[in-house]
Design an enzyme around this catalytic site. Structure first.
Site, PDB file in Angstrom:
ATOM      1  N   GLY A 132     -16.566 -15.300 -43.213  1.00  8.74           N
ATOM      2  CA  GLY A 132     -17.252 -14.149 -43.779  1.00  8.74           C
ATOM      3  C   GLY A 132     -17.681 -14.340 -45.216  1.00  8.74           C
ATOM      4  O   GLY A 132     -18.630 -13.696 -45.679  1.00  8.74           O
ATOM      5  N   GLU A 155     -14.031 -21.005 -37.112  1.00  9.92           N
ATOM      6  CA  GLU A 155     -13.832 -20.008 -36.059  1.00  9.92           C
ATOM      7  C   GLU A 155     -13.404 -20.587 -34.715  1.00  9.92           C
ATOM      8  O   GLU A 155     -12.677 -19.934 -33.957  1.00  9.92           O
ATOM      9  CB  GLU A 155     -15.109 -19.177 -35.890  1.00  9.92           C
ATOM     10  N   ASP A 163     -20.026 -17.152 -36.873  1.00 10.97           N
ATOM     11  CA  ASP A 163     -20.839 -15.935 -36.832  1.00 10.97           C
ATOM     12  C   ASP A 163     -21.475 -15.678 -38.192  1.00 10.97           C
ATOM     13  O   ASP A 163     -21.857 -16.612 -38.871  1.00 10.97           O
ATOM     14  CB  ASP A 163     -19.993 -14.751 -36.334  1.00 10.97           C
TER      15      ASP A 163
END
Length: 490
Positions: A132, A155, A163
């Site tokens: 993130g 991830e 993502d």
């Protein structure tokens, strides 16, 4: 210097000390600062934080008094990703699965907003900048690495996938570098973040305070070129850059050729088979190890073993899902990439169809044990199951519902190439175009090393690091004739 401080956080109950704000907002002249403020948690993003950031960015994006937006973190890390422990806890009850997908919705909307803001955004990627943290920084036009920077998209190790728009930015790195990093979670440190294309600038950490001051001195109507020029005043010079790069960035030469050759293959199984051959020295190394690179070539076996071990240890479903998503991302525009992420993340928030996200976080981060993946092996995960579970429309689940993402920012249309790439080092493809005569201004004749460096440097106004990048590409991708002229090695 005058400054105005704002803060955002949930307050403590009556009679207790107020909670330390999880995000700090500050105005210094026309500079606006967003400071992530959970240093003990390495500034991992929680629900409170992602809910605060975009509304404030929206206000600043619309304000004539605000210009440059600065993103940074308190403590030794910028942002070590999302607080996935909270998300895994939500997945323990069907009634709360949606809370995890709602978190992703808000996070992706914030990242997408940054990607299209009218105001120039500068992200300080100091310390851990993972998951993130890259979502907050990679879509900004200015991304500052320091000697402490440590980047990764880890991830697949926890049963998720790269993502936060990673299918867009990883697929646009040179060669197969982005796919390799997305599948393996390998870290890039320090100046490597700049040389690999993640960071647009490399600034020694002792100069960051001066850089902030300089940005605060810019006029409210300063252009994005003015912002770039201000940052360039603080970057490391060529000598310091060379010293910083020595021994700290090894995704060059034989290893980089191996990455490009192996990770260009169609399937994970093919990649693993090639890694095995490299590991046991049955692979033909003629195209990977050139004369004078024998010492680096000797290290390829150990790298191949480590890479293969990781691919076989991580979530099999996540590894195959990540391969598909990153390759799809290369075809998508920035908005489509975030919509794809939302579809995939929502599926990951249903443990009945993808149990590995809940299992990976619970096992590795909470219970500190080896995860038990389902299915347990790569061979048990079919391409058809990946397509039906994660890419079919409508999705084969209703809980959690697939949430929409709003692209309300007035920053212009969606794009397929970052509009501010000119502030970063040139891509390998840009350099190739000059060598083969496709680039504007490349001329009608073959180029030698000096010609190539001069022409590419002219596209970046003499930016520090261009010479080093071009030299590395020449060594790895070009044949140099007896006359000194360059020929691209395909």
């Amino acid at each position: 210097m005058t400054a105005r401080h704002l803060s955002g956080s949930s307050s403590s109950g009556s009679g207790s000390a107020p909670a330390e704000p999880s995000v700090l907002f500050e105005a210094v002249h026309s500079l606006r600062k967003v400071t992530l403020n959970r240093p003990k948690a390495l500034n991992t993003l929680n629900e409170d934080m992602v809910g605060l950031i975009q509304p404030q960015l929206q206000k600043w994006n619309d304000s004539p008094l605000a210009n440059v937006i600065l993103l940074k973190g308190n403590g030794k890390s910028f942002c070590a990703g999302g607080d996935v422990k909270d998300l895994a806890n939500n997945l323990g009850d069907k009634a709360t699965w949606h809370k995890s997908s709602d978190f992703f919705q808000t996070e992706y909307a914030t990242d997408a907003f940054i990607a299209k803001m009218k105001k120039p955004v500068v992200a300080i990627m100091h310390g851990n900048t993972l998951g993130g943290g890259l979502g907050l920084s990679m879509h900004a036009p200015f991304r500052i690495a320091t000697e402490s920077t440590a980047l990764a998209m880890p991830e697949t190790k926890i049963g998720l996938f790269p993502d936060v728009g990673a299918s867009f930015f990883l697929s646009r790195l040179d060669g197969q570098l982005g796919l390799y990093l997305g599948l393996t979670g390998a870290r890039i440190r320090g100046v490597g973040a700049f040389l690999s294309g993640f960071a647009s600038h490399y600034v020694p950490s002792e100069r960051l305070e001066g850089l902030e001051t300089r940005l605060s001195e810019l006029a409210p109507d300063a252009t994005i070129e003015d912002v770039n020029s201000a940052i360039e005043e603080f970057v490391a010079d060529a000598h310091d850059l060379k010293i910083a790069a020595a021994g700290s960035y090894d995704l060059i030469g034989p290893k980089r050729r191996a990455i490009d050759q192996i990770f260009a293959q169609a399937t994970i199984e093919d990649m693993i088979e090639s890694l095995k051959k490299l590991e046991d020295r049955t692979m033909n190394l003629k195209k990977l190890v050139l004369k004078g690179e024998e010492e680096e070539g000797e290290k390829l076996g150990a790298w191949a073993k480590e890479t293969r071990d990781n691919l076989e240890a991580f979530s099999p479903t996540s590894v195959k899902l990540s391969l598909k998503s990153i390759r799809e991302g290369k075809k998508l525009d920035i908005e489509e990439a975030f919509l794809l992420d939302m579809r995939l993340a929502t599926a990951c928030c249903n443990p009945e169809i993808h149990p590995d996200f809940k299992e990976g976080v619970t096992a590795l981060l909470i219970e500190k044990r080896p995860p038990v993946w389902s299915p347990p092996t790569l061979s048990a995960v079919s391409d058809s199951s990946i397509l039906s579970t994660f890419f079919s429309s409508p999705p084969p689940f209703s809980n959690p519902p697939l949430p929409p993402i709003s692209f309300a920012t007035p920053g212009g249309p969606a794009y397929k190439a970052y509009p501010h790439a000119r502030f970063s080092l040139p891509s390998e493809e840009e350099i190739r175009a000059f060598v083969v005569g496709e680039a504007k201004g490349s001329g009608d004749h073959a180029l030698n090393r000096s010609d190539l460096i001069g022409k590419v440097a002219a596209t970046r106004a003499g930016k520090v690091g261009v010479k080093e990048k071009v030299d590395e590409v020449i060594r790895r991708k070009c044949e140099v004739g007896q006359d000194g002229y360059l020929k691209w090695r395909y």
